[in-house]
Enzyme design. Structure first.
Site, PDB file in Angstrom:
ATOM      1  N   GLY A   1       0.806  -1.213   0.000  1.00  0.00           N
ATOM      2  CA  GLY A   1       0.000   0.000   0.000  1.00  0.00           C
ATOM      3  C   GLY A   1       0.837   1.260   0.000  1.00  0.00           C
ATOM      4  O   GLY A   1       0.440   2.275   0.576  1.00  0.00           O
TER       5      GLY A   1
ATOM      6  N   SER B   1       4.561  -5.695  -2.502  1.00  0.00           N
ATOM      7  CA  SER B   1       4.775  -4.275  -2.747  1.00  0.00           C
ATOM      8  C   SER B   1       5.539  -3.644  -1.585  1.00  0.00           C
ATOM      9  O   SER B   1       6.655  -4.064  -1.281  1.00  0.00           O
ATOM     10  CB  SER B   1       3.424  -3.592  -3.004  1.00  0.00           C
ATOM     11  OG  SER B   1       3.596  -2.279  -3.473  1.00  0.00           O
TER      12      SER B   1
END
Length: 498
Positions: free
Chosen positions: A94, A175
């Site tokens: 995120g 991520s």
């Protein structure tokens, strides 16, 4: 149905059992005051009901959440298993500013492993990544990383009570979470707390310099008019703090070489060494490593409004390294070799920011004697944003956490799930099976189907229809990168010698 109480180092917890899986949600693993290191949560004696997700870490859209109580984790464990099970600890992504463990329901993976699945929260944005120790707040450095380390410590100490094997923990993330995994894996404090690591779509630059982090902190303090009294930042209302950070981030993207605002920092305290150097020297050679990415990583960021800052900064960095002529040659080759459905500019940036740095890390680990596997996700899930954007950033993650035959909802990011196509199910089942095999044995597939990444062939597993393995360094693009990079290295040696 409620479970029996399970003891933990803080107190007993009760979860819910459904379809032979026990779920314990919102289990506190730490508490923390703003810009202070996390500490153990207050103990309790009566069984604590852990059937609902805990508070989200404060983030845009959720700034009403309680800061002190956001450090919780979620556990899914098969019921009725009479042996210790392997454990997957997952750190969400995120961009270091959004997300949470509640977006990842591990019930399906737990049941089909069988395995114990853990997802965690950690502090986000300025609360987890603003480096203030050079401004008089002594503990305010790499706090999010220390949160994740505290969660890993909690799992190692308690997971046996939930049916997990504390000596068979796989540390994983996607991520921003993958960046956290790569940094955490190299910390002496984490040694012995995990035995395998999985990093999906780790950004190319996994570590930030202390000077850059200090510059961000200085700009945020200036933006809040607190340069003369930095300690007051601890009482700034969250909407005001996050708004100031957003303004600083927009300016950084235009004014500096790196538009990155947050991430793990080479602070010399929590992170004492560049993580890639630790992989290169063989310290982690006993840790099996799986590195993965998506084929069209950059599409999502190109299509954002406005396009993400990493677009400009990635092009800028390639031009600085290879010169305008080198950039022009690369873009011409990408245009000449583009697939009919491929944006050559996006493909170049995806290689520069995502694919090539991951391959470089794989080479370092392999050269040091470590076992490493490299993958790329080429399947387009029938779920937005992937249905319209292709196998872009997060496509693999959507399939990894699917409850076949359906994609799951992601409540924090407000993304709905939905039914999967036969192709989705086929690719997701293979991807999940590889993950569970890796969590169980340290090898994602039999060697004949998916060999380890090592010279001279450097195998790349492609998750698509069909699953297949190709040599990484085939084709004109790889050859041109190698040629231009060699020239850049020669220039650096000349500068250093002079």
């Amino acid at each position: 149905m409620l479970t029996n109480a399970v003891p933990t180092t803080s107190g007993p917890v009760v979860g819910a059992e459904q379809e032979a899986v026990r779920a314990f949600k919102g289990v506190p693993f730490a508490t923390a005051r703003r810009f202070a290191k996390a500490t153990r949560p207050p103990a309790w004696t009566e069984p604590r009901r852990c059937t609902d997700y805990g508070a989200y870490a404060p983030q845009p859209g959720h700034l009403d959440q309680a800061e002190e109580s956001c450090l919780s984790l979620n556990i899914w464990a098969p019921a009725g298993v009479d042996r210790p099970l392997p454990v997957l600890v997952f750190i969400h992504g995120g961009a270091f500013v959004t997300g949470g463990g509640a977006d990842y329901d591990g019930g399906f993976l737990a049941k089909h492993g069988p395995a114990v699945i853990v997802t965690i929260n950690y502090r986000l944005g300025p609360l987890g990544f603003l480096q203030l120790h050079r401004h008089g707040l002594g503990e305010a450095n790499n706090l999010a990383l220390q949160d994740a380390l505290a969660a890993l410590d909690w799992v190692h100490a308690n997971i046996a009570n939930f049916g997990g094997d504390p000596n068979a923990i796989t540390l994983s993330g996607q991520s921003a979470g993958a960046s956290m995994v790569i940094a955490l894996a190299t910390l002496p404090q984490a040694r012995g707390k995990f035995i395998r690591a999985l990093a999906l779509s780790a950004p190319g630059r996994n570590i930030m310099s202390a000077d850059h982090a200090d510059e961000i902190a200085r700009r945020v303090l200036d933006e809040l008019a607190l340069a003369g009294d930095p300690a007051e930042i601890a009482s700034v209302p969250l909407p005001e703090l996050f708004a100031a950070v957003e303004r600083v981030g927009r300016r950084l993207a235009d004014e500096t070489e790196s538009g990155t605002v947050f991430g793990p920092v080479l602070d010399g305290i929590v992170i004492a060494r560049e993580p890639r150097d630790v992989f290169a020297d063989g310290t982690l050679r006993d840790i099996p490593l799986w590195l993965g990415s998506c084929r069209d990583e950059m599409v999502m960021f190109l299509k954002s409004t406005p396009p993400a800052a990493m677009i400009r900064t990635t092009e800028r960095q390639v031009r600085m390294a290879l010169g305008d002529a080198g950039w022009g040659r690369l873009l011409s080759y990408y245009r000449a070799t583009a697939r009919p459905d491929e944006d050559p500019y996006e493909a170049l940036l995806s290689d520069a920011f995502w694919h090539r740095p991951l391959a470089d890390l794989a080479r370092l680990h392999a050269a040091a004697g470590g076992a490493v596997w490299l993958s790329r996700f080429d399947h387009r899930p029938a779920l937005e944003p992937f249905l319209s954007q292709g196998p872009t950033h997060g496509a693999d993650n959507a399939c990894l956490w699917a409850h076949l035959p359906d994609f799951i909802d992601r409540p924090i990011l407000k993304r709905k799930g939905g039914p999967m196509t036969p192709a989705d199910i086929d690719v997701a089942a293979r991807f999940q099976a590889s993950l569970l095999r890796f969590v169980t044995s340290g090898v994602p597939d039999v060697a004949e189907a998916w060999p380890r990444f090592e010279p001279p062939h450097e195998a790349l597993a492609v998750f698509g229809q069909p699953f297949h393995v190709v040599p990484l360094n085939e084709g004109v693009r790889s050859s041109l990168w190698a040629e231009l990079s060699a020239g850049d290295n020669d220039k650096k040696k000349i500068r250093e010698a002079g």
